[in-house]
Design a protein around this motif. Structure first.
Motif, mmCIF file in Angstrom:
data_model
loop_
_atom_site.group_PDB
_atom_site.id
_atom_site.type_symbol
_atom_site.label_atom_id
_atom_site.label_comp_id
_atom_site.label_asym_id
_atom_site.label_seq_id
_atom_site.Cartn_x
_atom_site.Cartn_y
_atom_site.Cartn_z
ATOM 1 N N TYR A 137 135.357 -24.304 -49.466
ATOM 2 C CA TYR A 137 136.024 -23.223 -48.734
ATOM 3 C C TYR A 137 135.926 -21.896 -49.482
ATOM 4 O O TYR A 137 135.744 -20.837 -48.873
ATOM 5 N N SER A 138 136.033 -21.954 -50.797
ATOM 6 C CA SER A 138 136.006 -20.699 -51.560
ATOM 7 C C SER A 138 134.633 -20.039 -51.486
ATOM 8 O O SER A 138 134.520 -18.824 -51.388
ATOM 9 N N GLY A 164 134.175 -17.952 -48.544
ATOM 10 C CA GLY A 164 135.067 -16.804 -48.430
ATOM 11 C C GLY A 164 136.402 -17.113 -47.773
ATOM 12 O O GLY A 164 137.174 -16.199 -47.483
ATOM 13 N N GLN A 165 136.674 -18.407 -47.535
ATOM 14 C CA GLN A 165 137.909 -18.761 -46.827
ATOM 15 C C GLN A 165 139.044 -19.049 -47.806
ATOM 16 O O GLN A 165 138.800 -19.303 -48.993
ATOM 17 N N THR A 166 140.257 -19.040 -47.277
ATOM 18 C CA THR A 166 141.377 -19.588 -48.054
ATOM 19 C C THR A 166 141.251 -21.111 -48.027
ATOM 20 O O THR A 166 140.434 -21.656 -47.286
ATOM 21 N N THR A 167 142.060 -21.787 -48.834
ATOM 22 C CA THR A 167 141.816 -23.221 -49.057
ATOM 23 C C THR A 167 142.955 -24.114 -48.552
ATOM 24 O O THR A 167 143.117 -25.245 -49.021
ATOM 25 N N HIS A 188 135.790 -12.583 -53.630
ATOM 26 C CA HIS A 188 136.492 -13.251 -52.531
ATOM 27 C C HIS A 188 137.569 -12.329 -51.980
ATOM 28 O O HIS A 188 138.295 -11.693 -52.756
ATOM 29 N N MET A 207 146.319 -21.106 -52.684
ATOM 30 C CA MET A 207 145.282 -21.379 -51.675
ATOM 31 C C MET A 207 144.284 -20.221 -51.537
ATOM 32 O O MET A 207 143.698 -20.033 -50.467
#
Lengths: 298, 181
Positions: free
Chosen positions: A195-196, A199-202, B9, B164
């Motif tokens: 996910y990282s 570019g996404q949150t996890t 990010h 997260m």
């Protein structure tokens, strides 16, 4: 007749007094020099002793079944008499509960490590290869019908190596703060990486049903043993805890610093008490080895 | 040779305002810019700094540093690093911090030149990146990882456990010196 006899009485007295003073001064100087050199040598010895220190170790452990019907954890602590020459090795192995031979395999790991002692402190790569081959032997024997985690520390002088397979813990408590040292080989870690990178949150990484599953363990066919390529420096009053996840599943690892006391046994009792008062209905086996480092001997 | 890995990010935000600019000509020059720490919109100046780095071939560290200093916004947080397998030169401003792993400890990299050896490890990141990390966790991930990417991944797992990765822009670059390659 000597030259001395040619001198008048007054001069003879002066010369004699001068010689006497010179002799006394020489004696005093030699005495001072010896005393000074002795002091310097003593200081140097003291300094060398402090620089080249070996910590006094205080070691304790707990080994509890919790609410499970059998004990699948195992632990090992190398003989304390070996410590000056070979360092101290402590490990915890947690048999995988969902599989058949967890207890047998964790016991096997402990007995095999005992046979391999002493491990060479400066050869962490070779030691990791030994563990990897041991995992392969377990695989050949049990063919994935069982497995175990491994968390192991090796302390010598001012430094520590650690070795880890799976999700047991190596925790270093320093200056009132807990630090989990070893990365965990769990599926959630793989998901976080996925996910990282996109570019996404996890959040999704922890919701997945398989997130807690181990991605590696002792008894896997090609195990990756995580190990320190160079050792970590350890300091006075450091406390090291090697434990199965039966501890940190119940007690938040960040709060373990509150259990630390000057005696390893007290720390062990405090952690045990914290787990017991939670009264978890399905409390897992919980095992831990506590090592307290101190310049003051016990 | 110097192995490196960059991580950029959004951290759950709409925009990514930090940046990492690199130039390998032939020595690796890196600018880490902490744009998200400023209340102003400095995108134009950020791009200008990036162009300075791209055109840094043949210029000394001091020349590049002076050009960046003149271009950077007044409240800018950034770090300029020039690194080879022999030495690292570093200049930091504000809340961007470089660390080096030496003798089993993590130490802040001082401004100026430092000699490097094989397997030395350096990380440079914004204060936001370091927020949920302890020095011991950075150190132990550095010492157990076989590559820069693995080291970064392990740090991200630690950060992720806390927030997260939903915490604002996250920016970091790490290096491993490989003199035997």
């Amino acid at each position: 007749m000597s030259d001395f006899d040619l001198l008048s009485t007054e001069y003879r007295v002066i010369v004699a007094a001068s010689i006497a003073i010179a002799i006394v001064a020489a004696i005093l100087f030699v005495g001072f020099a010896v005393s000074y050199l002795r002091r310097v040598k003593l200081l140097k010895l003291k300094k060398d002793t402090i620089t080249d220190e070996t910590f006094a170790l205080d070691v304790a452990y707990f080994y509890e079944k919790g609410k499970r019907s059998n004990q699948q954890d195992s632990y090992y602590i190398s003989p304390i008499t070996d410590y000056p020459d070979n360092g101290l090795v402590a490990l915890v192995a947690d048999g995988m509960g969902g599989l058949k031979y967890g207890d047998e395999i964790s016991n096997l790991i402990v007995s095999k490590i005992d046979e391999m002692m002493p491990l060479k402190f400066d050869e962490s790569f070779n030691n990791s290869e030994i563990l990897r081959k041991l995992s392969r032997e377990i695989y050949e024997e049990y063919r994935l019908q069982g497995g175990s985690t491994l968390a192991m520390v090796h302390i010598k002088g001012n430094y520590m190596h650690f070795y880890s397979v799976g999700d047991s813990d190596v925790i270093l408590i320093r200056d009132g703060k807990s630090n989990v040292l070893n990365p965990k080989q769990k599926y959630s870690s793989s998901l976080v990486k996925k996910y990282s990178k996109s570019g996404q949150t996890t959040y999704e990484a922890y919701v997945d049903r398989e997130s807690r599953a181990l991605t590696d363990f002792m008894g896997n066919s090609y195990t990756r043993v995580i190990y320190t390529q160079r050792p970590i420096r350890v300091l006075d009053n450091d406390t090291i805890l090697v434990s199965s996840d039966g501890v940190t599943d119940i007690v938040n690892w960040k709060s373990l610093n509150m259990c630390v006391s000057k005696r390893a046994k007290s720390t062990a009792e405090h952690i045990k008490h914290l787990i017991k008062v939670k009264k978890h209905p399905r409390q897992d086996n919980y095992t831990g080895v506590i090592i307290r480092l101190s310049r003051n001997s016990y | 040779m110097v192995e490196y890995y960059t991580f950029m990010h959004k951290g759950g935000k709409e925009e990514y305002k930090d940046n990492i600019y690199l130039s390998y000509t032939p020595v690796l020059t890196v600018l880490i810019y902490y744009g998200s720490n400023s209340t102003n919109d400095n995108q134009e100046k950020s791009e200008l700094m990036g162009r300075i780095i791209s055109a840094s071939k043949g210029k000394t560290f001091e020349e590049v540093s002076e050009m960046i200093n003149k271009t950077a916004p007044a409240d800018a947080d950034y770090a300029l690093i020039k690194i080879s397998d022999k030495a690292v030169n570093c200049e930091r401003h504000g809340s961007v911090f470089p660390y080096i792993v030496k003798n089993g400890e993590l130490k802040i990299l001082p401004n100026g030149i430092m000699a490097l050896e094989d397997s030395d490890r350096i990380i440079c990141a914004t204060s936001k990146f370091y927020e949920e990390l302890s020095e011991l966790s950075i150190l132990s991930d550095a010492l157990t990882s076989l590559s820069c990417e693995e080291w970064m991944d392990n740090l991200l797992c630690r950060i992720s456990e806390h927030n997260m990765l939903d915490c604002g822009n996250l920016t970091a670059v790490n290096f491993i010196v490989r003199t035997d390659d």
